[in-house]
Design an enzyme around this catalytic site. Sequence first.
Site, PDB file in Angstrom:
ATOM      1  N   PRO A   1       0.766  -1.256   0.000  1.00 29.13           N
ATOM      2  CA  PRO A   1       0.000   0.000   0.000  1.00 29.13           C
ATOM      3  C   PRO A   1       0.795   1.305   0.000  1.00 29.13           C
ATOM      4  O   PRO A   1       0.797   2.057   0.974  1.00 29.13           O
ATOM      5  CB  PRO A   1      -0.836  -0.128   1.280  1.00 29.13           C
ATOM      6  CG  PRO A   1       0.038  -0.927   2.194  1.00 29.13           C
ATOM      7  CD  PRO A   1       0.769  -1.913   1.314  1.00 29.13           C
ATOM      8  N   CYS A   2       1.446   1.615  -1.119  1.00 31.73           N
ATOM      9  CA  CYS A   2       2.172   2.888  -1.198  1.00 31.73           C
ATOM     10  C   CYS A   2       1.204   4.077  -1.201  1.00 31.73           C
ATOM     11  O   CYS A   2       1.626   5.217  -1.020  1.00 31.73           O
ATOM     12  CB  CYS A   2       3.086   2.908  -2.420  1.00 31.73           C
ATOM     13  SG  CYS A   2       2.313   2.455  -3.970  1.00 31.73           S
ATOM     14  N   HIS A   3      -0.103   3.799  -1.378  1.00 26.09           N
ATOM     15  CA  HIS A   3      -1.083   4.895  -1.325  1.00 26.09           C
ATOM     16  C   HIS A   3      -1.225   5.450   0.087  1.00 26.09           C
ATOM     17  O   HIS A   3      -1.796   6.530   0.278  1.00 26.09           O
ATOM     18  CB  HIS A   3      -2.453   4.412  -1.846  1.00 26.09           C
ATOM     19  CG  HIS A   3      -3.076   3.314  -1.037  1.00 26.09           C
ATOM     20  ND1 HIS A   3      -2.792   1.977  -1.278  1.00 26.09           N
ATOM     21  CD2 HIS A   3      -3.945   3.327   0.009  1.00 26.09           C
ATOM     22  CE1 HIS A   3      -3.477   1.231  -0.409  1.00 26.09           C
ATOM     23  NE2 HIS A   3      -4.183   2.030   0.373  1.00 26.09           N
TER      24      HIS A   3
END
Length: 347
Positions: A314-316
């Site tokens: 989850p780089c978001h």
Amino acid sequence: MELSTEIMYQASLDKNPDFEGVFWMGVKTTGIFCRPICRARKPKPENVEFFQSTKAAILKGYRPCKVCKPLENPDETPEYIQQILHELRENPAQKFKDYDLVKRGIEPATMRRWFQKNHGMTFQAFQRMFRLNTAFKKLQQGENIIETAYESGFESLSGFSESFRNIFGVSPKNSKEQKIIDLKRIETPIGTMYAAATEEGICMLEFTDRKMLETEFKDLAKSLNGTIVLGENRHFKILEQELKLYFDGKLKEFTVSLSPVGTEFQKSVWKILQKIPYGETWNYRKQSEVLGDAKKVRAVANANGMNKISILIPCHRVIGSNGTLTGYGGGIWRKQKLLELENAILF
């Protein structure tokens, strides 16, 4: 992230694709609403209002623009194509000829154009590649070449061998030396994605409109010394089930097997990303501190940008130090939607 009217109007003037899906602009003088990237002439600021959803614009009485078609997702796979793909997965040896498509009310030329645009090949070539993908796996499991050729729908061994070599770069006899990377289109509420997987797990999950997609495909094939081919993989079923649960707000942690491709440093950064709790956001500095070196902020940011497995890694959940949404390969609007989803379920 609160967007001011001035920011949204400027984004519309610039036709900025980063704001796709973030807002829609209603034009009071014409009664239509548009995407930020609409090519139509932009009205004066006093003649517009902005909406956070197409539903809100429609409820206010606006009609969808015929130029930018704000109610359509240009990358979405039509239902009739999804049905045919499902049937091919169930029976890879099945052949759909133009006559079969016409019987279903499907124009063969429409099918050709869609596959050419989205897969870079005709529908017939796609079917042939799908059959070869299945044959490749059978041969790696030790099955007989001649039987595999005929079971895959080929009428001659020479035709099978030639097609096989054109796709995989090796003869059927030497196929065990080659690695295969399966590829599949997956529909999500925020756009169509490409998933890629090996026997070990998911190695890529990216939106089909990502600008660096072609480069990522090449890097993936080179790193794994394999060929990317459209086909089924045991990890795809779990992935699709878990993505649906995630977008329905019923899943906070993915269990599907991952097989990320990158340097040891990149992999260590991606492991930290997976430690960010659902519904929380960190900045790059905190991510660097957890990694063990607060000075590696830039290196960590670069490694985040190289992540090929969206959502699952989850780089978001990483934002700027001032709380703003920083760059995201799938588009800032998707980053916002993902964070909104996680916060809505959390609270």
